[in-house]
Design an enzyme around this catalytic site. Structure first.
Site, mmCIF file in Angstrom:
data_model
loop_
_atom_site.group_PDB
_atom_site.id
_atom_site.type_symbol
_atom_site.label_atom_id
_atom_site.label_comp_id
_atom_site.label_asym_id
_atom_site.label_seq_id
_atom_site.Cartn_x
_atom_site.Cartn_y
_atom_site.Cartn_z
ATOM 1 N N GLU A 1 27.770 -20.931 -25.847
ATOM 2 C CA GLU A 1 27.234 -20.023 -26.875
ATOM 3 C C GLU A 1 27.861 -18.625 -26.870
ATOM 4 O OE1 GLU A 1 23.003 -20.184 -26.210
ATOM 5 O OE2 GLU A 1 22.893 -22.296 -26.727
ATOM 6 N N ASN B 1 30.689 -25.237 -25.359
ATOM 7 C CA ASN B 1 29.485 -25.785 -25.982
ATOM 8 C C ASN B 1 28.811 -24.715 -26.842
ATOM 9 O OD1 ASN B 1 27.555 -28.104 -25.967
ATOM 10 N ND2 ASN B 1 26.144 -26.646 -24.999
ATOM 11 N N HIS C 1 21.374 -28.652 -33.070
ATOM 12 C CA HIS C 1 19.941 -28.367 -33.240
ATOM 13 C C HIS C 1 19.704 -28.108 -34.726
ATOM 14 C CE1 HIS C 1 19.137 -28.098 -28.958
ATOM 15 N NE2 HIS C 1 20.146 -27.247 -28.805
ATOM 16 N N GLU D 1 23.257 -31.699 -27.770
ATOM 17 C CA GLU D 1 21.845 -31.302 -27.634
ATOM 18 C C GLU D 1 21.078 -31.678 -28.898
ATOM 19 O OE1 GLU D 1 21.468 -27.158 -26.473
ATOM 20 O OE2 GLU D 1 23.100 -27.319 -25.023
ATOM 21 N N ASP E 1 18.750 -32.505 -31.746
ATOM 22 C CA ASP E 1 17.368 -32.662 -32.192
ATOM 23 C C ASP E 1 17.309 -32.207 -33.643
ATOM 24 O OD1 ASP E 1 17.338 -29.843 -31.788
ATOM 25 O OD2 ASP E 1 16.058 -29.976 -30.030
HETATM 26 O O1 G3I Z 1 10.308 -22.460 -14.888
HETATM 27 C C1 G3I Z 1 9.551 -21.388 -15.444
HETATM 28 C C2 G3I Z 1 8.156 -21.404 -14.931
HETATM 29 O O2 G3I Z 1 8.184 -21.173 -13.539
HETATM 30 C C3 G3I Z 1 7.332 -20.353 -15.663
HETATM 31 O O3 G3I Z 1 6.001 -20.412 -15.249
HETATM 32 C C4 G3I Z 1 7.407 -20.559 -17.169
HETATM 33 C C5 G3I Z 1 6.656 -19.492 -17.953
HETATM 34 O O4 G3I Z 1 7.387 -19.054 -19.064
HETATM 35 O O5 G3I Z 1 8.749 -20.522 -17.534
HETATM 36 C C6 G3I Z 1 9.537 -21.533 -16.946
HETATM 37 O O6 G3I Z 1 10.855 -21.389 -17.370
HETATM 38 C C7 G3I Z 1 11.098 -21.815 -18.680
HETATM 39 C C8 G3I Z 1 12.171 -22.889 -18.637
HETATM 40 O O7 G3I Z 1 12.552 -23.256 -19.935
HETATM 41 C C9 G3I Z 1 11.713 -24.135 -17.894
HETATM 42 O O8 G3I Z 1 10.631 -24.727 -18.577
HETATM 43 C C10 G3I Z 1 11.570 -20.638 -19.502
HETATM 44 O O9 G3I Z 1 10.507 -19.718 -19.676
HETATM 45 C C11 G3I Z 1 12.066 -21.102 -20.843
HETATM 46 O O10 G3I Z 1 12.670 -19.992 -21.502
HETATM 47 C C12 G3I Z 1 13.096 -22.185 -20.667
HETATM 48 O O11 G3I Z 1 13.504 -22.617 -21.948
HETATM 49 C C13 G3I Z 1 14.724 -23.331 -21.992
HETATM 50 C C14 G3I Z 1 15.714 -22.601 -22.879
HETATM 51 O O12 G3I Z 1 16.913 -23.359 -22.959
HETATM 52 C C15 G3I Z 1 16.010 -21.205 -22.332
HETATM 53 O O13 G3I Z 1 17.202 -20.690 -22.790
HETATM 54 C C16 G3I Z 1 14.452 -24.716 -22.544
HETATM 55 O O14 G3I Z 1 13.654 -25.447 -21.616
HETATM 56 C C17 G3I Z 1 15.753 -25.463 -22.794
HETATM 57 O O15 G3I Z 1 15.507 -26.636 -23.521
HETATM 58 C C18 G3I Z 1 16.690 -24.587 -23.619
HETATM 59 O O16 G3I Z 1 17.909 -25.272 -23.755
HETATM 60 C C19 G3I Z 1 18.905 -24.617 -24.543
HETATM 61 C C20 G3I Z 1 20.253 -24.987 -23.945
HETATM 62 O O17 G3I Z 1 20.296 -24.665 -22.563
HETATM 63 C C21 G3I Z 1 21.391 -24.289 -24.685
HETATM 64 N N1 G3I Z 1 21.313 -24.537 -26.104
HETATM 65 C C22 G3I Z 1 20.022 -24.270 -26.744
HETATM 66 C C23 G3I Z 1 18.907 -25.022 -26.033
HETATM 67 C C24 G3I Z 1 17.571 -24.812 -26.715
HETATM 68 O O18 G3I Z 1 17.179 -23.476 -26.663
#
Ligand code: G3I
Length: 302
Positions: free
Chosen positions: A127, A169, A206, A235, A237
């Site tokens: 990105e 990516n 996405h 990715e 969806d």
């Molecule tokens: O693990 C912590 C947890 O300890 C905490 O209590 C909780 C409270 O907010 O957060 C948890 O972390 C979260 C993490 O996912 C695991 O669930 C983060 O807040 C959350 O921001 C994070 O989101 C991820 C996101 O990337 C962040 O950039 C998504 O799961 C994930 O699907 C998403 O994936 C991205 C790709 O890497 C890149 N392309 C876009 C795609 C979708 O956004």
């Protein structure tokens, strides 16, 4: 064939999913994932904040959980991701200039050493282009270290593990007519012409009402492949999970010989980062949705 992975394998492709370590204790989740998929991308576990939470102190516990689960189920793994403006640990967010540049290099070396010889692909850079219609780079602390940060990341990665395919990516690069697509295309063309080591481009895909699927996606995949890189849908969806759109995306990949596979960004709608959009192939009960059947039928030849 009766599963996504087996159906994709008929044409030498994989069908993958994002896997979250925190869900590996959910047997409904692992039953579906273990049955249907042949490639795994750790959803968060190999990102910078997970693998180097303190500078110079690497942690592969969660990444290894996902890696080991995948290998135990006969699947390959795509590493995600080494250099990105997102999910940087606090210490990295505070760095700039030559200190950040060196930290990026050290991070790539540290993580790639741990997974050397184990992964099929690495998303080396994620990105890096802007959404502002300029076709230029996204502003970030990494970009501020100099425009060459991306090629330095790829050269570092090749030296660290010569056996893994190195990918760029991004999202919103599926529509051929978008400035962002052209920006990434020009970068890849430049890298290939100058011998910067890049093997593949991942199109996150996405899709939603603001960034809809366009039928010129196939043209995009063909044009990138013609530069001499593999392409993949990394990715996927789709808001609302239209079966027609899922079939179109699948057929676009199948139409391009260098499109090596498709990965969906989660198993069930309830596992999705945007679950309210119900964008995936299985519903929250683990039942196959119409989009699942559309993809399977396309993989089986329509
Ligand atoms: O693990 C912590 C947890 O300890 C905490 O209590 C909780 C409270 O907010 O957060 C948890 O972390 C979260 C993490 O996912 C695991 O669930 C983060 O807040 C959350 O921001 C994070 O989101 C991820 C996101 O990337 C962040 O950039 C998504 O799961 C994930 O699907 C998403 O994936 C991205 C790709 O890497 C890149 N392309 C876009 C795609 C979708 O956004």
């Amino acid at each position: 064939a009766s599963t996504l992975g087996a159906a994709a394998a008929q044409s030498g492709r994989y069908f993958g999913t994002a896997i979250a370590a925190g869900r590996l204790g959910d047997s409904a989740y692992t039953t579906i994932a273990g049955r249907e998929f042949t490639m795994v991308t750790p959803e968060n576990e190999m990102k910078i904040d997970a693998t180097e939470p303190q500078q110079g102190q690497f942690n592969f516990t969660a990444g290894d959980q996902v890696y080991n689960w995948a290998v135990q189920h006969g699947m390959r793994v795509r590493g995600h991701t080494l250099a990105w403006h997102g999910q940087q640990p606090g210490w990295m967010q505070g760095l700039g200039g030559s200190a950040l540049r060196q930290a990026m290099i050290n991070h790539i070396n540290g993580v790639m050493a741990h997974y050397k010889g184990k992964l099929a692909y690495w998303d080396v850079v994620n990105e890096a282009f802007a959404d502002d219609g300029s076709g230029g780079r996204r502003q970030s602390n990494l970009q501020a270290t100099g425009n060459d940060w991306i090629e330095v990341a790829f050269r570092t990665a090749r030296a660290a593990d010569s056996g893994v395919k190195l990918c760029y990516n991004d999202y919103n690069i599926e529509n051929w007519n978008a400035a962002k697509t052209q920006g990434v295309y020009n970068m890849v063309r430049d890298f290939k012409s100058r011998g910067v080591p890049i093997d593949c481009v991942g199109f996150q895909s996405h899709f939603n009402s603001g960034s809809p699927y366009n039928s010129n996606f196939r043209t995009t995949l063909q044009n990138f492949a013609a530069l001499g890189v593999d392409v993949a849908i990394t990715e996927l969806d789709i808001q609302g999970a239209s079966p027609t759109t899922y079939a179109n995306v699948t057929n676009d990949c199948l139409a391009v010989s260098r499109c090596v596979g498709i990965t969906v960004w989660g198993v069930r709608d309830t596992d999705s980062w945007r679950s309210a959009d119900t964008p995936l192939l299985f519903d929250g009960n683990g039942s196959k949705k119409p989009a699942y059947t559309a993809v399977l039928d396309a993989l089986n030849g329509g």
